[in-house]
Motif scaffolding. Structure first.
Motif, PDB file in Angstrom:
ATOM      1  N   ALA A 234       0.873  -1.177   0.000  1.00  0.00           N
ATOM      2  CA  ALA A 234       0.000   0.000   0.000  1.00  0.00           C
ATOM      3  C   ALA A 234       0.906   1.222   0.000  1.00  0.00           C
ATOM      4  N   SER A 257      -3.687  -0.789  -8.479  1.00  0.00           N
ATOM      5  CA  SER A 257      -5.084  -0.357  -8.421  1.00  0.00           C
ATOM      6  C   SER A 257      -5.232   0.721  -7.353  1.00  0.00           C
ATOM      7  N   HIS A 259      -7.070   2.513  -4.245  1.00  0.00           N
ATOM      8  CA  HIS A 259      -7.960   2.243  -3.105  1.00  0.00           C
ATOM      9  C   HIS A 259      -8.023   3.507  -2.257  1.00  0.00           C
ATOM     10  N   HIS A 264      -2.627   0.338  -4.386  1.00  0.00           N
ATOM     11  CA  HIS A 264      -2.266  -1.032  -4.028  1.00  0.00           C
ATOM     12  C   HIS A 264      -1.457  -1.593  -5.190  1.00  0.00           C
ATOM     13  N   GLU A 298     -10.993  -8.267  -2.466  1.00  0.00           N
ATOM     14  CA  GLU A 298     -11.164  -7.319  -3.564  1.00  0.00           C
ATOM     15  C   GLU A 298      -9.879  -7.190  -4.387  1.00  0.00           C
ATOM     16  N   ASP A 299      -8.734  -7.156  -3.683  1.00  0.00           N
ATOM     17  CA  ASP A 299      -7.454  -7.100  -4.393  1.00  0.00           C
ATOM     18  C   ASP A 299      -7.305  -8.309  -5.315  1.00  0.00           C
TER      19      ASP A 299
END
Ligand code: ADP
Ligand code: MG
Length: 324
Positions: A234, A257, A259, A264, A298-299
């Protein structure tokens, strides 16, 4: 009641609307007493899958059975023996909680002599005692969901379909709701739930990830998380867009992505951290946080969809490699 090992079984289950394939050859099964979570973004085909299993929508191809009944031949038996609850479950606003449950008890033909007792039992189990004489119009979203659940299971169905049953409900109420679902599964009820809240998937024995009509993966929530290939970092930094562009071009970065205020970033290895920080700083990017985290479902979901899309677009991928 039929004899069955698996509460749900499907094989090649497909629904087409004209040329559009809403559900594309879906295969899965739910052992008796287990909770199966169907996850995926809007339009993935979750509701259409449930509607076929409930005998409401006719499949275009493939097969399915529910509680041992064929979804096409025995749709009526299925409808009478399942519970179904969606976000839009209809409660009667000017009836009290108790009156709503009794109303559904008569619709589902619960024996008259048994109705009062069943209603009291549900009010106890779902902790509705204090509000049982309150008209449903005055209830919070979380309480309404619990009343809807009571109504949906008043006839003791051995199979329960939940279609985004907790959409729009606050996290605490959602957790309480799932505790009830969990207890029901413990008493032998089989459950198929769709959701796009990833935290709800943790309650499921198995999770199916759906995207564009296809079931792209089925596994336990834990094994899905472990299956993520690489180390997830992160990162908080400024300017984020520039960092994102840079990271996407690196061979040591599998995926990026967004977040909230964090990126991430899936790295091939934790060892890449030092050189990435150095290169980001070299571009004038200010890094306020860079730490490795446990991936969420979700990741993993995003990662799987990206992998699938990469496989479907080989030409584009080759160009990317040439540039990198
Ligand atoms: N009756 C219908 N006619 C045409 N297209 C439909 C119909 N019902 C659903 N679809 C389409 O099928 C796809 C899957 O929808 P749905 O099963 O509702 O997805 P989800 O529940 O995962 O959001 C969507 O693109 C939707 O627009
Ligand atoms: Mg839906």
């Amino acid at each position: 009641m039929n004899d069955y090992l698996n509460a749900v079984e499907t094989s090649g289950l497909t629904k087409k609307y004209g040329d559009f394939v809403a559900v594309n050859s879906v295969d899965f099964y739910i052992p008796k007493g287990e909770i199966f979570g169907l996850l995926g973004p809007n339009g993935a085909g979750k509701t259409t899958t449930i509607r076929m299993l409930c005998g409401i929508t006719e499949p275009s191809a493939g097969q399915g059975n529910v509680l041992g009944w064929d979804i096409q031949q025995d749709a009526e038996s299925i409808k009478q023996n399942i519970g179904y609850m969606s976000q839009k479950f209809s409660l009667y606003n000017d009836l009290t909680i108790r009156e709503n449950i009794l109303f559904y008890a008569s619709i589902y033909r619960v024996e008259r002599a048994e109705q009062d007792q069943r209603c009291a039992e549900l009010i106890g189990q779902l902790e509705l005692e204090e509000e049982k004489h309150v008209q449903v119009r005055y209830l919070s979203g979380g309480l309404r969901q619990r009343v809807s659940l009571a109504c949906a299971v008043v006839h003791r169905p051995p199979m329960l379909f939940l279609d985004e049953a907790t959409a729009g409900v606050d996290p605490i109420a959602r957790r309480e709701f799932w505790d009830f679902i969990y207890e029901m599964a413990g008493s032998g009820v089989s459950i198929l739930a769709t959701t796009h809240y990833m935290d709800e998937a943790e309650y499921c024995n198995k999770v199916g990830m759906m995207h564009d009509g296809r079931l792209i993966k089925i596994a336990s929530p834990d094994s899905i998380k472990e299956g993520l290939n690489g180390s997830l970092a992160a990162i908080e930094c400024e300017p984020m867009l520039q960092a994102e562009q840079f990271l996407r071009e690196q061979a040591s970065v599998r995926e990026v992505s967004l977040h909230g205020a964090q990126l991430h970033v899936l790295l091939t290895s934790k060892k890449e951290k030092t050189s990435l920080i150095k290169n980001l700083k070299g571009l004038g990017i200010n890094i306020t946080q860079f730490e490795f985290i446990q991936p969420t479902l979700e990741d993993v979901f995003i990662s799987m969809i990206e992998q699938q899309q990469a496989m479907e677009q080989p030409a584009e991928k080759i160009t990317e490699c040439e540039n990198g």
